[in-house]
Design an enzyme around this catalytic site. Structure first.
Site, short mmCIF file in Angstrom:
data_model
loop_
_atom_site.label_atom_id
_atom_site.label_comp_id
_atom_site.label_asym_id
_atom_site.label_seq_id
_atom_site.Cartn_x
_atom_site.Cartn_y
_atom_site.Cartn_z
N HIS A 186 -3.82 72.38 25.25
CA HIS A 186 -3.87 73.71 25.88
C HIS A 186 -4.11 73.58 27.38
CE1 HIS A 186 -3.42 77.13 23.21
NE2 HIS A 186 -4.04 77.91 24.08
N GLY A 191 0.30 80.69 28.45
CA GLY A 191 1.66 80.19 28.32
C GLY A 191 1.76 78.87 27.58
N ARG A 194 4.22 79.18 24.40
CA ARG A 194 5.59 79.29 24.89
C ARG A 194 6.07 77.93 25.41
NH1 ARG A 194 2.90 84.03 26.46
NH2 ARG A 194 4.00 86.01 26.13
N SER A 195 5.21 77.25 26.15
CA SER A 195 5.57 75.94 26.69
C SER A 195 5.78 74.92 25.58
CB SER A 195 4.46 75.44 27.64
OG SER A 195 4.34 76.26 28.77
N ARG A 197 6.65 75.31 22.45
CA ARG A 197 7.88 75.53 21.69
C ARG A 197 9.11 75.17 22.51
NH1 ARG A 197 4.26 79.51 19.96
NH2 ARG A 197 4.91 81.03 21.54
#
Length: 259
Positions: A186, A191, A194-195, A197
């Protein structure tokens, strides 16, 4: 040698290969673009952007975004702009190599209307936890002082994987493991999902070619979002206590996208 990987785990690879469905190569080869795509619009990039955003709670429908992006039909800017930003990040990834600098660049794009400018593409300096809607902490990420060191390990392992020949089955294994390790560190203020994936799909494209961008993995994860989060949570409550031996159910989700 992949035995030298430090943070991207390969201990489950043998078990994974024993359980992965057959026919993965043929199913991947059969992927193709959609008729709705044009020279300036990508249907599957829209699918990726919309459903990855919906996982994070954005209230947008694919049909509306396609009308906005392909046909220029106007919508309220708050309805589309975060998804537009993520779409731009996917296009950036399609045009650039997967590496540390470009991952930061993609985060700058996708977080344009999420974070302040100073936080875009830069590691967080605060504690980070994931909470449930009723206020319970369900995960405590790497401490701020650990993030740089853990991401250095991550990027070193990623570079090694990018430059090592892999079978398609191994590509899918490591893509999902990259996704999982990234989201567990993390590293950003926001984000991260999103990053993760995007990076998962970016890695597949780096290894197997542009057909990877037609994989509807984000849509699958959204449709299975309860299981998606359950499988992510299996590893433990705190970063220092993560047990990657529990990762197999998560890793086996990705090939099911091709069922």
């Amino acid at each position: 040698m992949l035995e030298d990987l430090v943070i991207i785990q390969n201990d489950l690879l043998k078990s994974y290969l024993e359980q992965i469905p057959s026919g993965l190569q043929q199913a991947f080869d059969d992927l193709h673009d959609a008729e709705l795509s044009t020279s300036s619009f990508s249907f599957y990039t829209s699918v990726s952007s919309v459903f990855s955003s919906k996982i994070e709670g954005e209230m947008i429908e694919l049909d509306s975004f396609i009308k906005h992006k392909r046909d220029g039909i106007p919508f309220q800017i708050d309805y589309t702009r975060k998804i537009d930003d993520l779409y731009d990040a996917y296009i950036f990834a399609q045009e650039n190599s997967l590496n540390e600098s470009n991952i930061a660049g993609a985060h700058m794009l996708l977080s344009k209307h999420i974070l302040d400018k100073q936080s875009q593409g830069n590691f967080r300096k605060h504690n980070m936890y994931v909470s449930t809607p009723d206020g319970r902490i369900e995960y405590v990420a790497a401490l701020p002082g650990q993030v740089k060191e853990e991401m250095t390990k991550f990027y070193n392992d990623l570079d090694q994987l990018v430059n090592t020949p892999l079978s398609i089955e191994e590509v899918f294994y490591y893509a999902a493991m990259i996704h999982l390790v990234f989201v567990k560190i993390h590293p950003w203020n926001d984000g991260n999902g999103r990053s993760a994936r995007l990076i998962e799909k970016w890695f597949i494209a780096e290894k197997l070619g542009e057909k990877a961008w037609y994989l509807p993995s984000e849509k699958y994860y959204y449709n299975q979002h309860n299981l998606y989060y359950t499988n992510i949570r299996r590893l433990g409550l705190e970063y220092i206590e993560l047990d990657y031996n529990q990762a197999l159910p998560f890793l086996l989700m990705l090939p099911k996208v091709l069922d």
